[in-house]
Design an enzyme around this catalytic site. Structure first.
Site, PDB file in Angstrom:
ATOM      1  N   ASP A 116     -29.864 -37.426  14.876  1.00 32.96           N
ATOM      2  CA  ASP A 116     -29.492 -38.785  14.478  1.00 32.96           C
ATOM      3  C   ASP A 116     -28.315 -39.235  15.332  1.00 32.96           C
ATOM      4  OD1 ASP A 116     -29.559 -41.126  13.134  1.00 32.96           O
ATOM      5  OD2 ASP A 116     -28.640 -40.391  11.296  1.00 32.96           O
ATOM      6  N   ASP A 130     -35.502  -4.508  37.470  1.00 35.65           N
ATOM      7  CA  ASP A 130     -35.642  -4.828  38.892  1.00 35.65           C
ATOM      8  C   ASP A 130     -35.082  -6.223  39.150  1.00 35.65           C
ATOM      9  OD1 ASP A 130     -37.021  -2.461  39.867  1.00 35.65           O
ATOM     10  OD2 ASP A 130     -38.697  -3.117  38.618  1.00 35.65           O
ATOM     11  N   HIS A 181     -38.715  -2.888  33.487  1.00 33.35           N
ATOM     12  CA  HIS A 181     -39.789  -1.999  33.932  1.00 33.35           C
ATOM     13  C   HIS A 181     -39.677  -0.663  33.189  1.00 33.35           C
ATOM     14  CE1 HIS A 181     -42.045  -0.226  37.678  1.00 33.35           C
ATOM     15  NE2 HIS A 181     -42.651   0.051  36.536  1.00 33.35           N
ATOM     16  N   HIS A 205     -24.644 -41.612 -19.644  1.00 30.41           N
ATOM     17  CA  HIS A 205     -25.615 -42.515 -20.267  1.00 30.41           C
ATOM     18  C   HIS A 205     -26.104 -43.492 -19.198  1.00 30.41           C
ATOM     19  CE1 HIS A 205     -24.541 -41.167 -24.371  1.00 30.41           C
ATOM     20  NE2 HIS A 205     -23.334 -41.004 -23.840  1.00 30.41           N
ATOM     21  N   LYS A 237     -35.096 -33.554  15.056  1.00 33.25           N
ATOM     22  CA  LYS A 237     -34.811 -34.940  15.442  1.00 33.25           C
ATOM     23  C   LYS A 237     -33.354 -35.234  15.120  1.00 33.25           C
ATOM     24  CE  LYS A 237     -36.474 -39.675  15.239  1.00 33.25           C
ATOM     25  NZ  LYS A 237     -35.117 -40.213  15.392  1.00 33.25           N
TER      26      LYS A 237
END
Length: 732
Positions: free
Chosen positions: A259, A60, A52, A698, A257
């Site tokens: 796992d 409060d 407040h 390679h 999400k």
């Protein structure tokens, strides 16, 4: 100017008498504060702390009792430090509806200034921390009433910011002066909790209120509310539908999400049950989690969440969790708890203290969960926010599967897959029931492929087979699991066309498979085995569409690698010539870091380049280099002593590889042999090759993994020369 009208409760109830002083101080046609009105008088008791900004900023502190809010003004605000004894001046009782009041009290009105709900939630007297009374409102109110009268009250708060036990003690010098003191418990902290200055309802700070209007909610929504019920014994989790990409919408919230294993935790005082998505009792497998959940101090609580295990890099590891669930003895489980602890991440609350919360909208349930959950080291609240696109990017960078979107107004539909919850992942995968396995050729003779299906109107429909995606470890594990389920009868509704000797298995295993799309005849296109899913009920598997990556997988990998790269570069700043570094979830031993690979060149004004410099360079260019190396058989030229030393041409790889490295077996026409080629498709492998002195890379022009533009989907390159010539590796 006409005099403001004052409203007084007409009902001469006990609450009306208690609120007389409140009414006398306010003109309700001039202030937005609520006029006295009957309180619900049932359900959980609530507490609220309102910040407040009046003539003097204060907090409060209010406790519901006997239809009103018993109130104290705390000038310095609450503290989580038991050493702080905060003055709390008792003020007039406030009406129940005041609990959700946020707004601006106009100038010249009593208490003029801005008000926000700084914290709120259910509370209970705790009789000097000897008991809790969430489930018995009448007894709780009697104890609060007696405590206020006696000048000593002990309460347990379940708020977003304030948790644990607090004492309110009246001082001897003035009957209105009390002290608000935090009891010693696991929620004590020396940090200033008032630094968390946003409203738990609107998210605003007090200084925002002059410019931004606030939409009030009923005070009854501040704590869990719903129909009364006994603790539900059998509940199934709500499931999400798949979608392509994250999106921006004010009506949705987003969570990472995880796992792991989806679990419903049922807590009845000290008795805890952990049930999987299939309804299996996992309590014995996670005794440490069960012990921490028993500290929730509630007679009747059902939490929905995910049990997750983490690797050495702090990222979720589903493989580690699967290995953990296979442990049986108390000694093995206790050792695993020490070596690889698990965490229960909570993302929903279905029941609290005799109240069914499932009919409430997600926005309310999420707020109630944040209040009611008492976090501990291995029981945590999952993060949630409104910016789905930003969270998606951050989730992938942190090693999570993707994100979950939840409509703020969605109810909890137990056991149903609903479009009000959406899962967005960067890979295209689905679960399928395993109905058989075929014999392979050559090194893959024990297991060539798994025959897959899904349930449709009570029948198992065959939808193809998957033979790629396995390594030696998963081949052995899957083969062993299938052997235990051998059966003579074909489990599919229609016997599929067979090209290899086949063993039927009972449809009790679920495999997660990545694939491109469904073919017109209902078969999987380019399937790749990912893992077994013991947490999925085989009977729940239905046909689903694969979802296109929300962004290119290469981009997701690059973002994920950025944090790994930064961590590697920081570790390479260590001046030691030999050390072990963490690369993601893997450990990599480095030696001779000061060895010169390229001598200094005075003409070019180029200093000597060491192995440490090469490792740093490889880490920095890895997002670009790995894109071209991925899925291609690799031939190396190694110079362990630098460019002036001996050179080794290495084409095949026979020694045992570290866990993070991958190889592919290829048939060789020469002597009718099969050889293993290394594949470099992650940062750990790239740095390991640098440690081994690999200075030239390679690669083949073809890849071992089918893509959308592949000339064939065949991946068998090891069983015979004909198989190699017909495989994806023969199509650059």
């Amino acid at each position: 100017m006409p005099k403001a009208k004052r409203i007084v409760l007409a009902d001469p109830s006990a609450a009306a008498v208690l609120l007389d002083e409140y009414s006398k101080k306010r003109a309700f046609d001039a202030t937005p504060e609520p006029a006295p009105a009957p309180a619900p008088g049932e359900g959980l008791l609530l507490f609220v702390v309102q910040k407040h900004s009046a003539r003097q900023l204060h907090y409060d502190f209010r406790l519901e009792c006997d239809g009103v809010l018993k109130s104290w003004a705390v000038p310095r605000g609450p503290s989580l430090n038991p050493a702080d004894k905060r003055l709390a001046v008792m003020t007039e009782d406030h009406p129940y509806d005041y609990a959700s009041f946020e707004g601006v009290i106009p100038p010249k009105q009593y208490g003029a200034g801005e008000v926000i709900v700084w914290d709120c939630g259910p509370y209970t007297p705790d009789e000097d921390r000897k008991g809790h009374w969430y489930h018995d409102r009448a007894q709780a109110e009697r104890l609060v009433r007696d405590g206020v009268a006696a000048g000593k009250l002990s309460v347990t708060l379940r708020g977003a910011k304030l948790k644990g036990s607090f004492a309110l003690v009246r001082t001897a010098r003035n009957p209105k002066d009390w002290l608000l003191i935090k009891h010693k418990d696991r929620f004590v902290a020396e940090t200033d909790v008032t630094g968390k200055d946003h409203s738990v309802l609107s998210g605003l700070m007090v200084e925002n209120l002059k410019a931004m209007p606030v939409r009030r909610m009923p005070a009854s929504q501040l704590v869990p509310s719903g129909k009364k019920e006994a603790l539900p014994v059998k509940l199934l989790p709500m499931l999400a539908e798949s979608r392509d990409i994250p999106f921006a919408s004010a009506g949705w919230m987003w969570e990472p999400k995880l796992d792991g294993y989806r679990v419903l935790a049922s807590i009845d005082d000290k008795e805890v049950k952990l049930r999987s998505r299939r309804g299996l009792d996992l309590t014995a497998s996670f005794p440490k989690l069960a012990a921490e959940l028993a500290q929730q101090a509630a007679k009747g609580l059902v939490l929905d969440g995910e049990i997750t295990a983490f690797g050495a890099d702090g990222r979720p590891s589903f493989a580690a969790l699967q290995e953990r669930v296979q442990l049986k003895t108390e000694h093995e489980i206790a050792a695993a708890d020490r070596a690889m602890p698990t965490v229960f991440f909570c993302f929903d609350m279905l029941h609290f203290a005799g109240v069914d919360a499932r009919e409430a909208p997600y926005a309310d349930r999420r707020r109630w969960l944040e209040q009611c959950l008492l976090p501990s080291p291995h029981v945590q609240l999952v993060h949630a926010e409104e910016n789905g696109e930003a969270l998606y990017k951050a989730a992938l960078a942190s090693g999570f599967e993707g994100v979950i979107a939840k409509r703020k107004d969605s109810k909890y539909e137990a056991g149903k897959r609903s479009p009000t919850w959406l899962k967005i992942k960067p890979t295209r995968s689905a679960e399928f029931v395993v109905g058989g396995m075929t014999r392979g050729k050559g090194s893959r003779a024990p297991l060539g492929a798994l025959l897959l299906g899904y349930w449709d109107e009570g029948e198992l429909r065959y939808c193809g087979h998957v033979g790629s995606g396995f390594d030696d470890r998963t081949l052995a594990q899957v083969k062993a699991r299938c052997e235990k389920l051998r059966t003579d009868a074909c489990p599919f509704a229609e016997k599929p066309e067979l090209h290899s000797p086949t063993t039927w298995v009972r449809p009790e295993l679920v495999a997660e498979v990545e694939f491109q799309q469904w073919t017109p005849d209902g078969m999987l296109r380019a399937p790749v085995f990912l893992r077994l899913r013991d947490d999925v009920d085989p009977k729940s598997v239905r046909r689903t569409e694969p979802r296109i990556a929300a962004r290119p997988v290469a981009e997701a990998t690059s973002s994920s690698g950025d944090s790994e790269i930064d961590a590697v570069l920081r570790q390479l700043d260590n001046k030691k010539t030999a050390l072990t570094i963490a690369v993601g979830r893997h450990a990599l031993k480095l030696t001779h870091l000061d060895r010169v690979y390229w001598p200094a060149d005075a003409a070019l004004k180029q200093p000597a380049i060491t192995k440490r410099d090469l490792l740093r360079y490889f880490a920095q260019v890895s997002p670009f280099m790995l894109t071209h190396l991925a899925d291609r058989p690799l031939t190396m030229i190694r110079m362990p002593e630098g460019i002036a030393g001996e050179r080794f041409y290495q084409k095949h790889w026979d020694p045992e590889l570290p866990a993070f490295a991958r190889k592919i077996t290829i048939f060789s026409e020469h002597k009718d042999e099969r050889h293993d080629y290394l594949v470099c498709d992650n940062l750990a492998t790239l740095l390991w090759l640098a440690q081994s002195g690999t200075l030239e890379f390679h690669v083949w022009h073809s890849r071992a993994k089918p893509g959308p533009d592949s000339g064939t989907q065949r991946t068998d390159s090891s069983s015979s020369l004909a198989a190699l010539e017909g495989s994806i590796l023969n199509y650059p």
